[in-house]
Design a protein around this motif. Structure first.
Motif, mmCIF file in Angstrom:
data_model
loop_
_atom_site.group_PDB
_atom_site.id
_atom_site.type_symbol
_atom_site.label_atom_id
_atom_site.label_comp_id
_atom_site.label_asym_id
_atom_site.label_seq_id
_atom_site.Cartn_x
_atom_site.Cartn_y
_atom_site.Cartn_z
ATOM 1 N N ALA A 322 -21.275 -66.998 -30.357
ATOM 2 C CA ALA A 322 -20.241 -67.117 -29.322
ATOM 3 C C ALA A 322 -19.663 -68.532 -29.394
ATOM 4 O O ALA A 322 -19.602 -69.254 -28.403
ATOM 5 C CB ALA A 322 -20.806 -66.821 -27.943
ATOM 6 N N ARG A 325 -15.565 -69.879 -27.789
ATOM 7 C CA ARG A 325 -15.318 -70.425 -26.452
ATOM 8 C C ARG A 325 -15.707 -71.898 -26.372
ATOM 9 O O ARG A 325 -15.198 -72.638 -25.537
ATOM 10 C CB ARG A 325 -16.062 -69.595 -25.409
ATOM 11 C CG ARG A 325 -17.566 -69.625 -25.511
ATOM 12 C CD ARG A 325 -18.232 -68.473 -24.768
ATOM 13 N NE ARG A 325 -17.991 -67.206 -25.447
ATOM 14 C CZ ARG A 325 -18.406 -66.030 -24.988
ATOM 15 N NH1 ARG A 325 -19.066 -65.951 -23.838
ATOM 16 N NH2 ARG A 325 -18.164 -64.926 -25.663
ATOM 17 N N THR A 350 -13.945 -61.826 -28.044
ATOM 18 C CA THR A 350 -15.114 -60.987 -27.746
ATOM 19 C C THR A 350 -14.971 -59.571 -28.279
ATOM 20 O O THR A 350 -13.885 -58.974 -28.248
ATOM 21 C CB THR A 350 -15.356 -60.878 -26.225
ATOM 22 O OG1 THR A 350 -14.299 -60.123 -25.618
ATOM 23 C CG2 THR A 350 -15.452 -62.251 -25.576
ATOM 24 N N ALA A 420 -16.610 -64.414 -20.656
ATOM 25 C CA ALA A 420 -16.032 -65.382 -21.594
ATOM 26 C C ALA A 420 -14.790 -66.033 -20.990
ATOM 27 O O ALA A 420 -14.588 -67.251 -21.095
ATOM 28 C CB ALA A 420 -15.684 -64.699 -22.912
#
Length: 472
Positions: A322, A325, A350, A420
């Motif tokens: 991830a 972000r 995502t 997110a």
């Protein structure tokens, strides 16, 4: 050796060759909205249609014979009178279905600009690594009521975004993404500042550095400026992860195959910037692209690490896959420091967004109801659809960390796109209007006007909104 990337100048010149001036001699394309339209055909034409068992299903194309073995006309089934609203890029099927030649629409079109764009968009091919077959493409006479320069700019923007996304990571890393940004800025009198490598630490972009430090290709923050400093400030942040292995939380092979497209947000931001600059919109445009590879090495960032972001917030790493972000957060903090009038993120962020809405419909997040409504209207008007999703405040607690100010992912499987977006929102305090678009950046199977491959989603929708909002 692969050929070099196509330049903006070459793309524009090629598109100009495909769009003929009104009145040029061309084969007519007849719109067939229903079975009853076939009654107007002559006897020979009807027998030709019957012999081929052709029915006017939406998108069906049938050339009719002319004199001497030529094409006399083309039947194009729209699937109904309201086809332009239901399938705005439907004319894209024509470029692939028709043999080389010059064509024109015989009937009046509901949206001439979008019909012409669909035709040009459907003719796009990514041929950088293919031997040319020498076949000439179909060409179109500019429909009555369409602005030639506007159609060419829209098509040019699409081609730029698609070319960038379709280029494999071996030939498009952070440095090449910087070069593409510089080429665009130079073409329109903009300027570019780049902070790269260890300078990211000294200039306080620690999370961009952390994500990209394991790669042998230096991470960087690309900062494009264009327009008058006295105009409304419009800033777009595009995710520029040029390849995403997932980091130490490595992706499986099935999840890594398309990760050259993880810079699709940057491609969409540059496609949007081209439209703004080509149209001369009265804005101070800023494009920020945090560009990096998310690679695996001994110095890769780890699950459980705590990173300090540009604005001082500490971030616990829950999963290194991830990473988008994180780089966006540092860029957003920089953008927010000057309190822009509009601040927008474009990111392939995502998988949860795809589960919710599929590949064709990017979620739009904003707290501004009027902004959301106008942007959604603009997106549907130009066939670049968006769908509003909520900054659902009750889910913010899912980002709680026991060791840092915030965790960058939630600890559950639910609402991944929402959490997110909420994480990004924490880094925006002073911008007057903020929106986040969680795009896919890819067309998994051919659609009218959308060949399989990269797609800079959201760029045309945003441009339509600002063109209406600010004028030229």
């Amino acid at each position: 050796m692969p050929t070099k990337a196509v330049t903006l100048e070459t793309t524009r010149r090629n598109l100009e060759d495909l769009l003929l001036e009104p009145g040029a001699p061309a084969i007519p394309i007849r719109l067939i909205t229903s079975e009853s339209d076939l009654d107007a055909l002559g006897d020979l034409e009807r027998r030709w249609v019957e012999a081929r068992a052709w029915t006017p299903a939406q998108g069906a194309v049938l050339p009719l014979p002319g004199e001497g073995g030529s094409i006399g006309a083309v039947l194009f089934a729209t699937g109904g009178a309201d086809w332009a609203k239901a399938a705005p890029m439907l004319t894209g099927v024509l470029a692939a279905a028709l043999p080389p030649g010059d064509y024109r629409f015989e009937a009046e079109l509901p949206d001439p600009e979008l019909a012409a764009l669909g035709f040009l968009a459907g003719g796009y091919r990514f041929t950088r690594y293919k031997t040319s077959d020498g076949q000439k493409p179909a060409r179109l006479v500019l429909p009555e009521g369409a602005d030639r320069n506007q159609v060419l700019a829209l098509a040019e923007s699409l081609y730029l975004g698609r070319d960038l996304i379709n280029t494999p990571a071996s030939d498009l890393g952070p440095a090449e993404l910087e070069a593409a940004t510089r080429d665009l800025a130079n073409a329109f009198g903009g300027s570019v500042k780049v902070t790269e490598g260890s300078s990211l630490l000294s200039d306080n972009f620690p999370m961009i550095h952390a994500v990209g430090r394991a790669s042998d290709r230096l991470p960087r923050l690309i900062d494009l400026h264009w327009g008058s400093e006295h105009a409304p400030k419009l800033t777009v942040v595009g995710k520029g992860i040029c390849f995403d292995t997932g980091g130490l939380n490595i992706k499986p092979g099935s999840g890594m195959g398309l990760m050259k497209k993880d810079m699709g947000g940057a491609a969409a931001a540059l496609a949007f910037a081209l439209l703004v600059m080509r149209a001369g919109l009265p804005v101070r445009l800023r494009v920020l692209i945090p560009a990096a590879d998310n690679s695996i090495a001994g110095n890769a960032f780890r699950p459980g690490d705590v990173l300090t972001s540009r604005n001082g917030m500490t971030v616990e790493i829950g999963n290194t896959d991830a990473e988008g972000r994180l780089v966006l957060a540092d860029a957003l903090s920089l953008a927010d420091e000057e309190a822009p009038d509009y601040l927008i993120t474009l990111a392939t962020l995502t998988g949860a967004a795809r589960v919710a809405l599929g590949p064709d419909l990017p979620p739009l997040y904003t707290d501004d109801d009027a902004f959301a409504g106008d942007l959604l209207d603009a997106s549907h008007a130009v066939g670049d659809p968006l769908w509003r999703m909520p900054f659902w405040a009750n889910y913010d607690k899912l980002l709680k960390s026991n060791v840092a100010d915030v965790s960058h992912i939630s600890d559950g499987a639910f609402a991944g796109s929402v959490t997110a977006a909420l994480f990004l929102k924490r880094f925006v305090k002073d911008a007057k209007h903020f929106a986040h678009l969680d795009i896919y950046g890819w067309v998994p199977r051919d659609q009218p006007g959308r060949p399989q491959g990269g797609e800079p989603q959201g760029a045309r929708a945003l441009f339509q909104f600002f063109r209406q909002k600010l004028g030229s």
